[in-house]
Design an enzyme around this catalytic site. Structure first.
Site, PDB file in Angstrom:
ATOM      1  N   LEU A 155       0.838  -1.204   0.000  1.00  0.00           N
ATOM      2  CA  LEU A 155       0.000   0.000   0.000  1.00  0.00           C
ATOM      3  C   LEU A 155       0.875   1.258   0.000  1.00  0.00           C
ATOM      4  O   LEU A 155       0.691   2.169  -0.810  1.00  0.00           O
ATOM      5  CB  LEU A 155      -0.926   0.011   1.230  1.00  0.00           C
ATOM      6  CG  LEU A 155      -1.830   1.241   1.375  1.00  0.00           C
ATOM      7  CD1 LEU A 155      -2.887   1.286   0.259  1.00  0.00           C
ATOM      8  CD2 LEU A 155      -2.538   1.255   2.744  1.00  0.00           C
ATOM      9  N   PRO A 158       6.070   6.428  -1.614  1.00  0.00           N
ATOM     10  CA  PRO A 158       6.816   7.558  -1.029  1.00  0.00           C
ATOM     11  C   PRO A 158       5.909   8.715  -0.617  1.00  0.00           C
ATOM     12  O   PRO A 158       6.129   9.332   0.423  1.00  0.00           O
ATOM     13  CB  PRO A 158       7.778   7.956  -2.152  1.00  0.00           C
ATOM     14  CG  PRO A 158       8.018   6.674  -2.885  1.00  0.00           C
ATOM     15  CD  PRO A 158       6.722   5.912  -2.837  1.00  0.00           C
ATOM     16  N   GLY A 161       1.864   7.543   2.595  1.00  0.00           N
ATOM     17  CA  GLY A 161       2.042   6.803   3.855  1.00  0.00           C
ATOM     18  C   GLY A 161       0.789   7.017   4.671  1.00  0.00           C
ATOM     19  O   GLY A 161      -0.175   6.255   4.573  1.00  0.00           O
ATOM     20  N   GLY A 272      -5.100  -5.444  10.857  1.00  0.00           N
ATOM     21  CA  GLY A 272      -3.646  -5.380  11.046  1.00  0.00           C
ATOM     22  C   GLY A 272      -3.280  -4.648  12.319  1.00  0.00           C
ATOM     23  O   GLY A 272      -2.313  -5.009  13.004  1.00  0.00           O
ATOM     24  N   ILE A 367      15.519   1.337  34.600  1.00  0.00           N
ATOM     25  CA  ILE A 367      15.705   0.440  35.755  1.00  0.00           C
ATOM     26  C   ILE A 367      17.032  -0.316  35.640  1.00  0.00           C
ATOM     27  O   ILE A 367      17.705  -0.575  36.626  1.00  0.00           O
ATOM     28  CB  ILE A 367      14.496  -0.528  35.874  1.00  0.00           C
ATOM     29  CG1 ILE A 367      13.257   0.267  36.327  1.00  0.00           C
ATOM     30  CG2 ILE A 367      14.794  -1.675  36.836  1.00  0.00           C
ATOM     31  CD1 ILE A 367      11.951  -0.506  36.280  1.00  0.00           C
ATOM     32  N   GLU A 393       1.557   0.771  10.043  1.00  0.00           N
ATOM     33  CA  GLU A 393       0.102   0.481   9.996  1.00  0.00           C
ATOM     34  C   GLU A 393      -0.719   1.643  10.572  1.00  0.00           C
ATOM     35  O   GLU A 393      -1.762   1.442  11.201  1.00  0.00           O
ATOM     36  CB  GLU A 393      -0.210  -0.868  10.635  1.00  0.00           C
ATOM     37  CG  GLU A 393       0.469  -1.977   9.836  1.00  0.00           C
ATOM     38  CD  GLU A 393      -0.044  -3.361  10.070  1.00  0.00           C
ATOM     39  OE1 GLU A 393      -1.237  -3.513  10.353  1.00  0.00           O
ATOM     40  OE2 GLU A 393       0.767  -4.294   9.926  1.00  0.00           O
ATOM     41  N   GLY A 394      -0.208   2.847  10.327  1.00  0.00           N
ATOM     42  CA  GLY A 394      -0.890   4.051  10.801  1.00  0.00           C
ATOM     43  C   GLY A 394      -0.189   4.618  12.018  1.00  0.00           C
ATOM     44  O   GLY A 394      -0.119   3.949  13.053  1.00  0.00           O
ATOM     45  N   THR A 395       0.335   5.843  11.894  1.00  0.00           N
ATOM     46  CA  THR A 395       1.013   6.484  13.023  1.00  0.00           C
ATOM     47  C   THR A 395       0.005   6.725  14.155  1.00  0.00           C
ATOM     48  O   THR A 395      -1.217   6.656  13.943  1.00  0.00           O
ATOM     49  CB  THR A 395       1.569   7.856  12.590  1.00  0.00           C
ATOM     50  OG1 THR A 395       0.463   8.644  12.111  1.00  0.00           O
ATOM     51  CG2 THR A 395       2.619   7.731  11.493  1.00  0.00           C
ATOM     52  N   GLU A 397      -0.799   9.491  15.217  1.00  0.00           N
ATOM     53  CA  GLU A 397      -1.622  10.635  14.788  1.00  0.00           C
ATOM     54  C   GLU A 397      -2.782  10.139  13.913  1.00  0.00           C
ATOM     55  O   GLU A 397      -3.917  10.618  14.043  1.00  0.00           O
ATOM     56  CB  GLU A 397      -0.754  11.642  14.017  1.00  0.00           C
ATOM     57  CG  GLU A 397       0.286  12.360  14.875  1.00  0.00           C
ATOM     58  CD  GLU A 397       1.435  11.461  15.366  1.00  0.00           C
ATOM     59  OE1 GLU A 397       1.781  10.483  14.672  1.00  0.00           O
ATOM     60  OE2 GLU A 397       1.973  11.729  16.454  1.00  0.00           O
TER      61      GLU A 397
HETATM   62  N1  COS Z   1     -13.370   0.177   6.534  1.00  0.00           N
HETATM   63  C1  COS Z   1     -14.155   0.263   5.448  1.00  0.00           C
HETATM   64  N2  COS Z   1     -14.270   1.400   4.700  1.00  0.00           N
HETATM   65  C2  COS Z   1     -13.531   2.458   5.084  1.00  0.00           C
HETATM   66  C3  COS Z   1     -12.690   2.430   6.198  1.00  0.00           C
HETATM   67  C4  COS Z   1     -12.620   1.225   6.942  1.00  0.00           C
HETATM   68  N3  COS Z   1     -11.846   1.110   8.033  1.00  0.00           N
HETATM   69  N4  COS Z   1     -12.072   3.620   6.331  1.00  0.00           N
HETATM   70  C5  COS Z   1     -12.541   4.406   5.339  1.00  0.00           C
HETATM   71  N5  COS Z   1     -13.410   3.695   4.586  1.00  0.00           N
HETATM   72  C6  COS Z   1     -14.165   4.176   3.440  1.00  0.00           C
HETATM   73  C7  COS Z   1     -15.054   5.326   3.849  1.00  0.00           C
HETATM   74  O1  COS Z   1     -16.295   4.852   4.344  1.00  0.00           O
HETATM   75  C8  COS Z   1     -15.208   6.093   2.556  1.00  0.00           C
HETATM   76  O2  COS Z   1     -16.170   5.448   1.745  1.00  0.00           O
HETATM   77  P1  COS Z   1     -17.297   6.309   0.965  1.00  0.00           P
HETATM   78  O3  COS Z   1     -16.525   7.260   0.089  1.00  0.00           O
HETATM   79  O4  COS Z   1     -18.071   5.290   0.206  1.00  0.00           O
HETATM   80  O5  COS Z   1     -18.073   7.012   2.031  1.00  0.00           O
HETATM   81  C9  COS Z   1     -13.865   5.899   1.877  1.00  0.00           C
HETATM   82  O6  COS Z   1     -13.270   4.719   2.459  1.00  0.00           O
HETATM   83  C10 COS Z   1     -12.920   7.060   2.066  1.00  0.00           C
HETATM   84  O7  COS Z   1     -12.801   7.295   3.450  1.00  0.00           O
HETATM   85  P2  COS Z   1     -12.164   8.618   4.072  1.00  0.00           P
HETATM   86  O8  COS Z   1     -12.775   9.790   3.377  1.00  0.00           O
HETATM   87  O9  COS Z   1     -12.262   8.537   5.558  1.00  0.00           O
HETATM   88  O10 COS Z   1     -10.648   8.494   3.568  1.00  0.00           O
HETATM   89  P3  COS Z   1      -9.412   9.459   3.772  1.00  0.00           P
HETATM   90  O11 COS Z   1      -8.682   9.575   2.496  1.00  0.00           O
HETATM   91  O12 COS Z   1      -9.839  10.688   4.485  1.00  0.00           O
HETATM   92  O13 COS Z   1      -8.411   8.602   4.719  1.00  0.00           O
HETATM   93  C11 COS Z   1      -7.436   7.810   6.734  1.00  0.00           C
HETATM   94  C12 COS Z   1      -8.689   8.223   5.955  1.00  0.00           C
HETATM   95  C13 COS Z   1      -6.492   8.943   7.122  1.00  0.00           C
HETATM   96  C14 COS Z   1      -7.988   7.199   7.998  1.00  0.00           C
HETATM   97  C15 COS Z   1      -6.622   6.767   5.915  1.00  0.00           C
HETATM   98  O14 COS Z   1      -5.971   7.383   4.842  1.00  0.00           O
HETATM   99  C16 COS Z   1      -5.607   6.006   6.733  1.00  0.00           C
HETATM  100  O15 COS Z   1      -5.935   5.110   7.523  1.00  0.00           O
HETATM  101  N6  COS Z   1      -4.317   6.311   6.529  1.00  0.00           N
HETATM  102  C17 COS Z   1      -3.240   5.611   7.150  1.00  0.00           C
HETATM  103  C18 COS Z   1      -2.833   4.493   6.287  1.00  0.00           C
HETATM  104  C19 COS Z   1      -1.832   3.644   6.978  1.00  0.00           C
HETATM  105  O16 COS Z   1      -2.102   3.047   8.004  1.00  0.00           O
HETATM  106  N7  COS Z   1      -0.647   3.590   6.389  1.00  0.00           N
HETATM  107  C20 COS Z   1       0.393   2.820   6.942  1.00  0.00           C
HETATM  108  C21 COS Z   1       0.997   1.958   5.912  1.00  0.00           C
HETATM  109  S1  COS Z   1       0.141   0.544   5.558  1.00  0.00           S
HETATM  110  S2  COS Z   1       1.274  -0.830   6.363  1.00  0.00           S
END
Ligand code: COS
Length: 409
Positions: A155, A158, A161, A272, A367, A393-395, A397
């Site tokens: 996923l 660069p 993330g 995850g 310690i 898997e998500g900071t 933040e």
């Molecule tokens: N399960 C199912 N659907 C989800 C979901 C989830 N956990 N999270 C979001 N969605 C869906 C939403 O419902 C939305 O659908 P609709 O457009 O049909 O309403 C769509 O996905 C977009 O959601 P959203 O607008 O919330 O997306 P954003 O781009 O704002 O992103 C965050 C949300 C920031 C939470 C996301 O980008 C994220 O988790 N980023 C971190 C990623 C990560 O962990 N990276 C680490 C590397 S991977 S090892």
């Protein structure tokens, strides 16, 4: 080449066992059969922490020193992969609770092995289980759940993330194939994986609705792995950047429909994050136990430091935070078992467990005093290994964002 299981001596506490031996422990048995996968058999499936702890403890002594460079020691990894079989294939009603306990115990021995398994089980096998067709499951899930093959999750890019929607890897349809071009980085298991769940843009104009998932053989021409990343911690967990150059992927490898990729990625990360929370608790528990034991031995001012209230209070805070983290994690796992949406609960578990593990590892070093800063003791490794749990898997933040979004909906 992975070492064959028959070559691997197993050490359980003080007992050294060669392949072929059977260990019966309480109501569980562990059979080490030459040339065959090692199985943990329990009356009700996986998650028997005492046995797992014994088994995985063996990975610990070498864990800090295992590298993936020229001289590779894959033995701990190979042994550990085998333990995922009962977790994936024995579908009990509490499969995810058992899984979280298993990842915790494994990570207590070796956090690198913990994340290797967590990525294969949560980020690779789980989306195949949930979104794969029967034919895809047969080819792309069974050998990965059985511990014969290893998967990874593509996923991160660069520029994508925390902002996972910013995907730039493209997949362009040409007849019965897609042609993939782009870059993924920080791919855990990337250097050694047999397949990847890959996220691409099939329509750049549609944002998150233009993202499509595939399952891809890492041997496909155009799948170009770069050198392994050099990292602060989890040094025995290999990761790397991967370039895709005109890589052809059959339409049959598409996971779900075009445009479903973002939801697949996000819902997969919900699971995850339970694995990473469990990994963090395992690291924290190892650091806590070492600090507690050291405090009973080390003397200052004529008494063991465990008799000083300053140390006692640190130990009390450490275990309280870890037990709170475990409860949050098991709640998220139990919700996943029930089939309910668990995004908020997984994020809470991952946020709290990862930050708690870092506080605990920091106190454990304190310690130990000067010895905590030495590479001679494992506590230094736990301190380094804990740090990544607040990032991947998500900071922290991002977890706060997911939690607050759920609150304010
Ligand atoms: N399960 C199912 N659907 C989800 C979901 C989830 N956990 N999270 C979001 N969605 C869906 C939403 O419902 C939305 O659908 P609709 O457009 O049909 O309403 C769509 O996905 C977009 O959601 P959203 O607008 O919330 O997306 P954003 O781009 O704002 O992103 C965050 C949300 C920031 C939470 C996301 O980008 C994220 O988790 N980023 C971190 C990623 C990560 O962990 N990276 C680490 C590397 S991977 S090892």
């Amino acid at each position: 080449m992975r070492a064959p299981i028959s070559d691997l001596p197993l050490v359980l506490d003080d007992v050294s066992l060669q392949a072929g031996a059977t260990v019966i422990l309480s109501r569980l048995s562990l059979t080490i059969t030459p040339g065959a996968p090692t199985l943990i058999v329990g009356p009700n499936g996986a998650g028997k922490t005492s046995l797992l702890r014994l088994c995985m403890g063996l990975a610990a002594p070498s864990a800090g020193r295992v590298t993936w460079g020229g001289r590779t020691d894959r033995a701990p990894l190979r042994r550990a992969i085998l333990f995922q079989r009962p977790v994936m294939l024995r579908r009990t009603t509490a499969a995810n609770v058992a899984y979280a306990l298993a990842i915790e115990e494994i990570s207590r021995g070796c956090a690198s092995v913990g994340v290797t398994l967590s990525v294969n089980n949560s980020l690779y096998c789980d989306p195949l289980l949930k979104y794969g067709t029967d034919a895809q499951k047969e080819r792309w899930l069974k050998p990965f759940a059985a511990g014969e093959k290893l998967g990874c999750f593509g996923l991160t890019e660069p520029q994508a993330g925390s902002d996972a929607a910013e995907q730039r890897t493209t997949a362009v349809r040409r007849g019965d194939k897609y042609v993939v071009n782009g870059t993924k980085n920080w791919i855990t298991n990337g250097p050694v994986a047999d397949a990847m769940v890959l996220f691409t843009m099939t329509d750049l104009s549609k944002g998150t609705k233009g993202i499509t998932a595939f399952v891809v053989d890492t041997g496909t021409p155009g799948f170009l792995r770069q050198k392994s990343d050099e990292k602060l911690g989890i040094c025995a967990s290999p990761s790397c950047t991967i370039f895709f150059e005109n890589m052809e992927v059959p339409v049959a490898n598409r996971l779900g429909q075009e445009g479903e990729g973002f939801k697949i990625a996000m819902s997969t990360l919900d699971g995850g994050r339970i694995g990473i929370a469990a990994q963090a608790i395992g690291i924290g528990m190892a650091a806590f136990e070492e600090a507690r034991d050291y405090a009973k031995l080390r003397k200052t001012f004529d008494v063991p430091i465990a008799q000083h209230q300053a140390i006692q209070f640190m130990l009390a805070d450490m275990i309280t935070e870890l037990e709170a983290a475990r409860l949050l994690t098991l709640r998220a796992a139990s919700l996943k078992d029930s089939g309910a949406r668990h995004s908020r609960e997984s994020s809470m578990a991952k946020l709290y467990a990862s930050e708690a593990a870092n506080r605990v590892a920091d106190k454990a070093v304190q310690i130990h005093g000067g010895m905590g800063y030495s590479k001679e003791l494992d506590v230094e490794r736990h301190f380094r290994d804990a740090r990544i749990t607040e990032i991947y898997e998500g900071t922290s933040e991002i977890q706060r964002l997911v939690i607050s979004n759920a609150l304010l909906k």
